[in-house]
Structure formats: C-alpha cells, structure tokens
Design a protein around this motif. Structure first.
Motif, PDB file in Angstrom:
ATOM      1  N   ILE A  86     -18.364 -23.321  13.035  1.00  0.00           N
ATOM      2  CA  ILE A  86     -19.524 -22.551  12.576  1.00  0.00           C
ATOM      3  C   ILE A  86     -19.873 -22.893  11.138  1.00  0.00           C
ATOM      4  N   GLY A  87     -18.882 -22.826  10.245  1.00  0.00           N
ATOM      5  CA  GLY A  87     -19.143 -23.111   8.842  1.00  0.00           C
ATOM      6  C   GLY A  87     -18.229 -22.306   7.952  1.00  0.00           C
ATOM      7  N   TYR A  88     -18.589 -22.252   6.659  1.00  0.00           N
ATOM      8  CA  TYR A  88     -17.731 -21.521   5.727  1.00  0.00           C
ATOM      9  C   TYR A  88     -18.535 -21.125   4.494  1.00  0.00           C
ATOM     10  N   PHE A  89     -18.066 -20.072   3.866  1.00  0.00           N
ATOM     11  CA  PHE A  89     -18.578 -19.659   2.569  1.00  0.00           C
ATOM     12  C   PHE A  89     -17.695 -20.249   1.481  1.00  0.00           C
ATOM     13  N   THR A  90     -18.290 -20.599   0.366  1.00  0.00           N
ATOM     14  CA  THR A  90     -17.513 -20.920  -0.822  1.00  0.00           C
ATOM     15  C   THR A  90     -17.785 -19.870  -1.885  1.00  0.00           C
ATOM     16  N   LEU A  91     -16.706 -19.370  -2.453  1.00  0.00           N
ATOM     17  CA  LEU A  91     -16.768 -18.489  -3.614  1.00  0.00           C
ATOM     18  C   LEU A  91     -16.678 -19.395  -4.835  1.00  0.00           C
ATOM     19  N   GLU A  92     -17.791 -19.508  -5.555  1.00  0.00           N
ATOM     20  CA  GLU A  92     -17.902 -20.489  -6.626  1.00  0.00           C
ATOM     21  C   GLU A  92     -17.954 -19.776  -7.974  1.00  0.00           C
ATOM     22  N   ARG A  98     -19.565 -12.943 -14.256  1.00  0.00           N
ATOM     23  CA  ARG A  98     -20.620 -12.237 -13.524  1.00  0.00           C
ATOM     24  C   ARG A  98     -21.580 -13.182 -12.814  1.00  0.00           C
ATOM     25  N   GLY A  99     -21.618 -14.404 -13.225  1.00  0.00           N
ATOM     26  CA  GLY A  99     -22.531 -15.358 -12.602  1.00  0.00           C
ATOM     27  C   GLY A  99     -21.942 -16.109 -11.422  1.00  0.00           C
ATOM     28  N   PHE A 100     -20.786 -15.684 -10.915  1.00  0.00           N
ATOM     29  CA  PHE A 100     -20.232 -16.380  -9.741  1.00  0.00           C
ATOM     30  C   PHE A 100     -21.211 -16.276  -8.581  1.00  0.00           C
ATOM     31  N   ARG A 101     -21.053 -17.122  -7.582  1.00  0.00           N
ATOM     32  CA  ARG A 101     -21.976 -17.086  -6.451  1.00  0.00           C
ATOM     33  C   ARG A 101     -21.260 -17.404  -5.147  1.00  0.00           C
ATOM     34  N   TRP A 102     -21.910 -16.982  -4.063  1.00  0.00           N
ATOM     35  CA  TRP A 102     -21.494 -17.321  -2.704  1.00  0.00           C
ATOM     36  C   TRP A 102     -22.472 -18.350  -2.142  1.00  0.00           C
ATOM     37  N   VAL A 103     -21.940 -19.368  -1.442  1.00  0.00           N
ATOM     38  CA  VAL A 103     -22.774 -20.370  -0.785  1.00  0.00           C
ATOM     39  C   VAL A 103     -22.241 -20.556   0.633  1.00  0.00           C
ATOM     40  N   PHE A 104     -23.153 -20.546   1.615  1.00  0.00           N
ATOM     41  CA  PHE A 104     -22.741 -20.796   2.995  1.00  0.00           C
ATOM     42  C   PHE A 104     -23.024 -22.244   3.363  1.00  0.00           C
ATOM     43  N   HIS A 105     -22.057 -22.859   4.047  1.00  0.00           N
ATOM     44  CA  HIS A 105     -22.148 -24.262   4.449  1.00  0.00           C
ATOM     45  C   HIS A 105     -22.057 -24.334   5.972  1.00  0.00           C
ATOM     46  N   PRO A 106     -23.182 -24.494   6.668  1.00  0.00           N
ATOM     47  CA  PRO A 106     -23.103 -24.614   8.134  1.00  0.00           C
ATOM     48  C   PRO A 106     -22.363 -25.886   8.529  1.00  0.00           C
ATOM     49  N   ALA A 107     -21.570 -25.789   9.569  1.00  0.00           N
ATOM     50  CA  ALA A 107     -20.874 -26.965  10.090  1.00  0.00           C
ATOM     51  C   ALA A 107     -21.768 -27.702  11.077  1.00  0.00           C
ATOM     52  N   VAL A 108     -21.464 -28.963  11.315  1.00  0.00           N
ATOM     53  CA  VAL A 108     -22.125 -29.706  12.384  1.00  0.00           C
ATOM     54  C   VAL A 108     -21.605 -29.167  13.714  1.00  0.00           C
ATOM     55  N   ALA A 109     -22.500 -28.737  14.587  1.00  0.00           N
ATOM     56  CA  ALA A 109     -22.113 -28.108  15.858  1.00  0.00           C
ATOM     57  C   ALA A 109     -21.774 -29.188  16.890  1.00  0.00           C
ATOM     58  N   ILE A 110     -20.592 -29.741  16.728  1.00  0.00           N
ATOM     59  CA  ILE A 110     -20.105 -30.791  17.614  1.00  0.00           C
ATOM     60  C   ILE A 110     -18.643 -30.493  17.927  1.00  0.00           C
ATOM     61  N   SER A 111     -18.181 -30.940  19.080  1.00  0.00           N
ATOM     62  CA  SER A 111     -16.783 -30.715  19.429  1.00  0.00           C
ATOM     63  C   SER A 111     -15.871 -31.297  18.358  1.00  0.00           C
ATOM     64  N   GLY A 134     -29.206 -24.430  25.436  1.00  0.00           N
ATOM     65  CA  GLY A 134     -29.834 -23.112  25.405  1.00  0.00           C
ATOM     66  C   GLY A 134     -28.946 -22.119  24.693  1.00  0.00           C
ATOM     67  N   GLY A 135     -29.560 -21.080  24.157  1.00  0.00           N
ATOM     68  CA  GLY A 135     -28.805 -20.110  23.398  1.00  0.00           C
ATOM     69  C   GLY A 135     -28.564 -20.581  21.976  1.00  0.00           C
ATOM     70  N   ARG A 136     -27.735 -19.811  21.265  1.00  0.00           N
ATOM     71  CA  ARG A 136     -27.517 -20.119  19.851  1.00  0.00           C
ATOM     72  C   ARG A 136     -26.337 -19.305  19.337  1.00  0.00           C
ATOM     73  N   HIS A 137     -25.835 -19.700  18.187  1.00  0.00           N
ATOM     74  CA  HIS A 137     -24.975 -18.782  17.444  1.00  0.00           C
ATOM     75  C   HIS A 137     -25.538 -18.645  16.041  1.00  0.00           C
ATOM     76  N   VAL A 138     -25.337 -17.468  15.476  1.00  0.00           N
ATOM     77  CA  VAL A 138     -25.980 -17.113  14.213  1.00  0.00           C
ATOM     78  C   VAL A 138     -24.957 -16.476  13.290  1.00  0.00           C
ATOM     79  N   THR A 139     -24.914 -16.961  12.079  1.00  0.00           N
ATOM     80  CA  THR A 139     -24.132 -16.336  11.015  1.00  0.00           C
ATOM     81  C   THR A 139     -25.111 -15.636  10.080  1.00  0.00           C
ATOM     82  N   ALA A 140     -24.907 -14.350   9.867  1.00  0.00           N
ATOM     83  CA  ALA A 140     -25.798 -13.571   8.999  1.00  0.00           C
ATOM     84  C   ALA A 140     -24.969 -12.938   7.890  1.00  0.00           C
ATOM     85  N   TRP A 141     -25.558 -12.807   6.710  1.00  0.00           N
ATOM     86  CA  TRP A 141     -24.822 -12.228   5.588  1.00  0.00           C
ATOM     87  C   TRP A 141     -25.764 -11.635   4.550  1.00  0.00           C
TER      88      TRP A 141
END
Length: 784
Positions: A128-134, A188-201, A237-244
């Motif tokens: 799916i992917g991952y968040f980085t705490l930067e 205080r200026g840290f950030r979150w970034v989401f990195h979608p993965a390539v949807a492959i086996s 068909g269909g999908r998966h969704v990461t929401a934040w």
C-alpha cells in the motif's frame, strides 16, 4: 516399529458424557486397565482457600518487563516496533537513505484480483505505502518503548533542532492508525508525507513477470476537504484507498489514517473518508481507552511465568504478536501477517506456515483468534474447485498457496502458484496432504473447546472429503497392504510413493473420522472403508536412519521441514509407547537435525516440541536456545528471504509443549521442564477436553495443580506430585478420584466443576505470581 495407536484408544471414548469424552489421537494405556478402589477419597476437609488468588498486577508485572525498547534507530522491519489488529498493520523503522522515520501502512485484505496470474501474482497481497515522519533537524537519537500492556509505542526522537515525543497505536477494533506527536519549539515544522507503493505483487522483485502481467495503475492523491486520500485503482476492478488527516490540539499533532479495500465495487474511498472524519473528532486519549481495555481483557485470559527472563519476555511478545496479526474474522495469516514487506511469498501458505501460526492460540486460551476454522468453513466450496475436475464431486483439497478466499487461480507453475496435483502425476506437484493437516488445526480447536458445532459442521464434513481424495488413489499391493502412488513431501523436492507425509495424515484422518462419527452418532457408509485403511495401510517407510521421505526415498540431505515426521508431531500418532518406538523417534530426530545447511528456524521449534514429547526438557530448551541465537531477530520477527512469522509463533507453542501436553486424552502437567526451571507458574492454560489448568512448581517440585472443566469430560491427569495426594473441590471438600497409574489419576468432573490436587497434608499458597528469573537478560528490541 509401531504405526498404529493402542486399541484401547477406542475405549476411552466412553469415559465422558456425549462430546465430553476423551477423543484420543495417539496411543496411551487405557486408565481403566488399572485395578483400583473406586471409593478412594482425600482426607478431612480444610479451611484453606481453594480458589487461586490472582492479582491484576501480575499481568502488569510480566508485560512491563517484556516491553521491547529501542535506544538505537531500527533500520529494517525485523528490527523495529510493529503494530496491528489482524487487518491493519504498521512496521516502524528508519527511512532507508533518508532523515525520517517510516510508518508502513499495510492491510491483510488488500490484494489483487486477477486469478489468471495465480495466487502469487494475480491474487497476491499488494503493498500500500508508508508515511514518513520528517523532522526539521537531523535525527541524533531515539528512545522508544513498545508498551505491551497498552499496545502503544511511546518515546522520543531527538534531532539537532529539538525533539519529537510520540505515541502511536493501531486500534484494536477499528482500522485506525493514530500517531500523536508533541514537538519541541525547534521541531514544530516537522511534517508527514505519504508515499504510495507500486501496486504490484512483491514476488515481482524476485521472479520473472508472467506474460501479460503488469502493475496496477499508479495511485492518485485526492483532497476531500481536510482529508487526503491516496486512491489506488485495480485493473481487475475495485480499489484500495488510504485516507488520513492531521489534527492539532493543545500543542500536539495527531495523524489519523486508515485503509479500505473494495472489489469489484468502488466503495473503498467513501468508507475510508468516513472513517477518518469520524476518528478526527475524538482525541487520541479517548480512542486509546477502548483499545487498551481490549488488550487488557485479552492478556488476562491466561498467564505463564518461567525463570528464563529472555524467553518469558519472548513468550509475551508472541502473545501480543499473534493478536496483532490475527482475528477470527480477519484473513488467515499470510506468511508475513499484516506487515507486508518485500517478499517472494505474498500470500497464504498451507504446507506448514498456517498450521504453525495458529497453534499457540489453543493453550494460551485465545480461540477468538481462530481464523482457520472460520475460513475453511466459509470457503469450503473452493476446496472442491481447487482439485482436478474428475474428483470434485466427493473430494476436497487445498493448494500450497491461496488468497484469503482459498483461491489459487488455477495456476500450475511454481512461479504463479501451486495446485493440489494428482497422486502419481508429476505436474502439477502432487502435494495433496495440506488440507488434512490444516484440518488438524480445526480438530485442535474442537478438542480445546469441545464445541460440537466445530466437529459436526466443519471438521467432519471437510475431513471426510479430504480423506476421500486419498481413497481414489489407494491400491492394494502384492503384500496385501494399501499403497499410495507418488506424492510430494513438503519441501524435500522429490515425489515418493508411500510418502510418509501423506500416509501419516491419512491414518490420522481415518481414525479421526471414525471417532468423530461415533461421537456424533453418525452411521456413515464410508466407515468400513476407513476401518479397512487403518487395518491395511502400508507401514510408514523407515530405514536405518529412521523415517524416510517415502518408499525408496531416504532422508538424505539437509531439509528444514519435518513433513516426514508428522506422526510424531503434531499428530501424536507415534509417541514412544514402547522402547523400540521411542528409539525410532530419537533416531529420526537426530538424523533430521544432523544435516546442517538447509535448517531454518522452524526446524528447531519442531525439534523442541518432539523433545518435549519424549520428556527431554533440557534438549527442548537447547533447541530453543539455538533458535534464539541463530534466527530470531531483534524485535522477535523471523526472515527467510522475506518476513515469515510462523517460526516465532510456533516457538511459543514449543514452550507450551514443555509446560503442558494433553494429547491422547491425558493432561500432562510440566512434562518436559529443563532442570534449570525450578520454579514455574501457569494459570488458565487451556487443554484438550476443555479444561483450564493452573499449576505451580516451586524449588523443582510441583506444588499444586488445579483443573476446571468447561465441558464435563472425565479428567485424566498426570499431576507430577510425588507421593500421596489429596483432591478437593472448589469448596475444599474431598473429591473421589481413581489412581490409574504412577502419578496419574482420573477425576469425574462435571461441567463447571474444579479440582485441586496437592500433596497429602499440604496446604500450599494458591497465589498466582510471577517467578523470579534465574539471571537478568537484555530486553528485546535495540537496547543500548
């Protein structure tokens, strides 16, 4: 050599009421063969307490002691903390090559849906992917603790600009990852970034892509008010969704994230958005309350304390891990659980992994995690679809690999997936015993609960068709015995006629069907055929080194799997009742582990449990010691070219086998403790027959044993107390019992009744408390 259990096994069926009787797998002398006085009773009544005293603080003590800590930055999935709830999982470690911390986001329901490419590509779990705490500054230090009691990661990240104090959990009951960060002024200026993965086996990284197979399209990032969503469409068909969404409150910033999957519908986005909008309205601490309560209830279903500090901590981390990876309504665990990482095995494996992953739920009293029984029942029609067409009318099988719905996709190539195969044919590989072995797990769930519905509705009808598949291929030989054509012994690499893997499972299956039919009051038309198999099935092939792979195929090379030894463990069909049989087990075990090279972690858990069967506690501890030093990773995970979690979970079962065994209708208390374990405490350990065992060992001697019956089965127990004993009920009154052998008694317990066994004249303290470790040990994780 002996291949069939003692005939008295059948007589034991009558020792309890209806389904409360002792259904026995292996042999064992019938207790009724011992002549004793049925009127024997304990001495005079006492006024001492007869209920164990259990303080809630004991769980706090052992869990706080078991907390893994990180005082160095974890660099990989097998070093870092992990969170999960059977569905949503997150592994936490340094972002490779970056100044950030990665929070992986994976989900056990997220998979592809292209069956034409098999279970390993077209039906594989998808990353799916991952968040980085930067952070603002450069990371200079870490001080984290995974608090097992609350199942929450807490601690501090130190940087050149300040610090970030964090708390994180994956909610026990909802698919919510919550990470609360309190930054110092400079951060205080840290950030979150989401990195979608390539949807492959994930298998694409190690194997050639099948012709026509391509990755799914890239995810798209969408903004829906304050909620962000990564929408991953699927070609099928269909999908998966990461929401934040990140929410700021009182100087703290909390990330709320979730994952939803839908196929063929496209509802995942709406579900994910709704989940985040609901979650963001509630502060972190309010979400944490039911989460913590769930875990505290979970842990309090059982208790084990032993004097090896590192092993005790390991054990409690496995209890955490299995509930973080499994739920009854979740997919059966894939090889990596919910924590998908790069792996050549991105789905569910049925030739050992599944079976080992779930064994510890029985003794630890956590049947609420049993997805195996649920999935085999729910998707039973697929078990017929996965075998060759001529046999589908009356037979079932399961391939080596499937998706959560037990689908392999019809693949016959090992790069795509593995079909069940046909005995006597080379392709696809005739690996036909996996379903029968998986049904042994279902049988264990029945035996530990005595729930007739499991026996009637799941085990019997599925096992009947699994055994039927074998019956199509059994043929009489010139020796008058029934023989199997060539089949495959996982994972030895060659086919063999009269393969021990299948002969052992077939014998267990026929025996269990006959016993089950009798318990259920069924007159099955196949019963005579099952009896014929038991009477005429060819003996297990052996040679001078012990059990062979099959007829004409000796065990002659290093091999991690104990597929040729299943009759010893876990089936307990061969248990060492005679000197010759014991010698055969010892010879086979020594020969198996004597080949270095291909041995892996679960080799040593199997060897430990077989040693425990033989009562060799020091050997069992030695095998577990080799496992810990050679294979178990800093966070107690395990790897073989990728994450596989069955081995550490099965090590917890090896500890169970040292502490209590209940095969063959007899409960054995402390059957294989090493000499250095002079003190040990177990409470509410679940045994076959649906008993809850509590027992205490002090200074090398069993002090007291207490058994509570949930099903009303007659209780046959080898208590281990030396000399004359007393047995008392829950009110302290003497109970009748029958001495059936040295150190073994039968107690007629009704449903809900309990019996306390002590030395005659002894009034032990019945307090359940942790034992003192023999010596200090490092915590798991990455301590300084």
């Amino acid at each position: 050599m002996a291949t069939a259990p003692d005939p008295s096994r059948r007589a034991l069926l009558a020792t309890g009421t209806a389904l409360g009787g002792a259904l026995v797998v292996g042999g064992g002398k019938s207790a009724s063969a011992q002549a004793v006085s049925p009127a024997r009773e304990s001495g005079s009544p006492r006024t001492a307490p007869v209920e164990p005293h259990v303080s809630p603080d004991i769980w706090r003590t052992v869990l706080d002691d078991a907390d893994p800590v990180w005082q160095r930055m974890p660099k990989t999935w097998y070093e870092g903390p992990f969170l999960g709830n059977g569905f949503l999982g997150s592994g936490i470690y340094a972002e490779p090559g970056g100044n950030a911390v990665r929070f992986n986001v994976q989900h056990s329901e997220v998979q592809d849906h292209r069956p034409e490419f098999g279970s390993l590509f077209g039906l594989a779990r998808l990353p799916i992917g991952y968040f980085t705490l930067e952070p603002v500054g450069t990371i200079t230090g870490v001080d984290w603790r995974l608090r097992l009691r609350d199942v929450e990661l807490t601690g501090t990240l130190t940087t050149t600009a300040g610090s970030l104090t964090l708390r994180a959990f994956v909610h026990s009951s909802t698919d919510l990852l919550a990470v609360e960060v309190t930054p110092s002024e400079g951060e205080r200026g840290f950030r979150w970034v989401f990195h979608p993965a390539v949807a492959i086996s994930p298998r694409a990284a190690s194997k050639p892509l099948p012709p026509g197979y391509v990755a799914n399209p890239p995810a798209t990032i969408e903004q829906h008010g304050d909620v962000t969503a990564a929408v991953q469409p699927l070609l099928a068909g269909g999908r998966h969704v990461t929401a934040w969404q990140e929410v700021a409150r009182h100087g703290r910033r909390t990330l709320y994230a979730t994952v939803a999957h839908s196929h063929p519908a496209t509802t995942a986005r709406d579900r994910a958005l709704r989940a985040v909008r609901t979650a963001r309205a509630v502060p972190y601490d309010v979400h944490a309350l039911p989460h913590r309560a769930w875990w505290q209830r979970y842990y309090r279903k059982g208790f084990l304390s032993l004097p090896d500090a590192r092993l005790q901590r390991f054990y409690w981390i496995q209890l955490y891990k299995v509930a973080a990876a499994a739920r009854k309504d979740a997919p059966v665990m894939a090889t990596s659980g919910p924590w998908l990482e790069p792996t050549p095995w991105p789905n569910t494996w049925w030739n050992l992994n599944v079976q080992l992953e779930y064994w510890l739920i029985h003794g630890s009293n956590h049947l609420e995690l049993d997805a195996v029984t649920r999935a085999l029942s729910e998707f039973r029609d697929q078990l017929g679809a996965e075998i060759a067409a001529p046999y589908r009318g009356d037979s079932y099988g399961i391939p080596r690999t499937t998706d959560p719905q037990l689908v392999n996709g019809g693949a016959t190539s090992g790069d795509l997936g593995y079909g069940v195969g046909i005995p006597g044919q080379d392709s696809p590989t005739p690996e036909v015993g996996n379903l029968t072995w998986a049904l042994h797990n279902v049988w264990l769930s029945y035996r530990h609960t005595m729930d007739e519905a499991i026996l009637r509705d799941v085990l019997f009808p599925l096992l009947r068709k699994a055994v039927n598949y074998y019956l199509h291929f059994l043929t009489p030989g010139t020796d008058g015995k029934l023989h199997l054509p060539a089949t495959f012994s996982p994972e030895y690499g060659v086919n063999a006629a009269d393969c021990n893997y299948d002969l052992m499972l077939l014998r267990w299956g026929c025996r269990t069907l006959l016993d089950s039919a009798e318990l259920l009051g069924k007159r099955d038309p196949l019963a005579n055929r099952w009896r014929e198999v038991l009477a005429k099935l060819t003996p297990y092939p052996v040679d001078g080194n012990g059990y062979m792979i099959g007829a004409g195929v000796p065990f002659a090379k290093s091999h991690r799997h104990y597929s040729h030894l299943l009759a010893v463990y876990p089936l307990y069909e061969v248990t060492g009742r005679t000197a010759d049989e014991r010698a055969l087990i010892e010879k086979s075990l020594a020969h198996w582990v004597g080949f270095e090279g291909a041995l892996q972690g679960y080799t040593f858990t199997g060897a430990a449990s077989m040693s425990a069967l033989l009562g060799k506690g020091d050997d069992a501890l030695s095998y577990l010691g080799q496992l810990m030093t050679r294979f178990i990773q800093p966070n107690t995970m395990y790897k073989e070219s990728g994450p596989v979690i069955e081995t550490p979970l099965s090590a917890a079962q090896s500890l169970h086998d040292m502490v209590c065994q209940s095969w063959g209708g007899t409960i054995r208390v402390f059957p294989a403790l090493p000499a250095v374990w002079r003190d040990l405490v177990v409470h509410d350990f679940r045994t076959q027959g649906a008993f809850l065992l509590s027992a205490v060992r002090e200074k090398g001697a069993t002090r007291w044993v207490r058994l509570t019956s949930e099903a009303g089965a007659t209780c046959l127990v080898r208590h281990g107390i030396v000399g004359a004993i007393e047995v008392r009920d829950g009110l302290g009154r003497p109970m009748r019992f029958e001495q059936t052998g040295e150190g073994e008694i039968r107690i007629p317990l009704r449903k809900g009744e309990a019996a306390l066994i002590t030395a005659a004249g002894d009034a032990p303290d019945l307090t359940i408390r942790p034992v003192t470790p023999n010596e200090p040990a490092l915590r798991w994780g990455l301590p300084a």
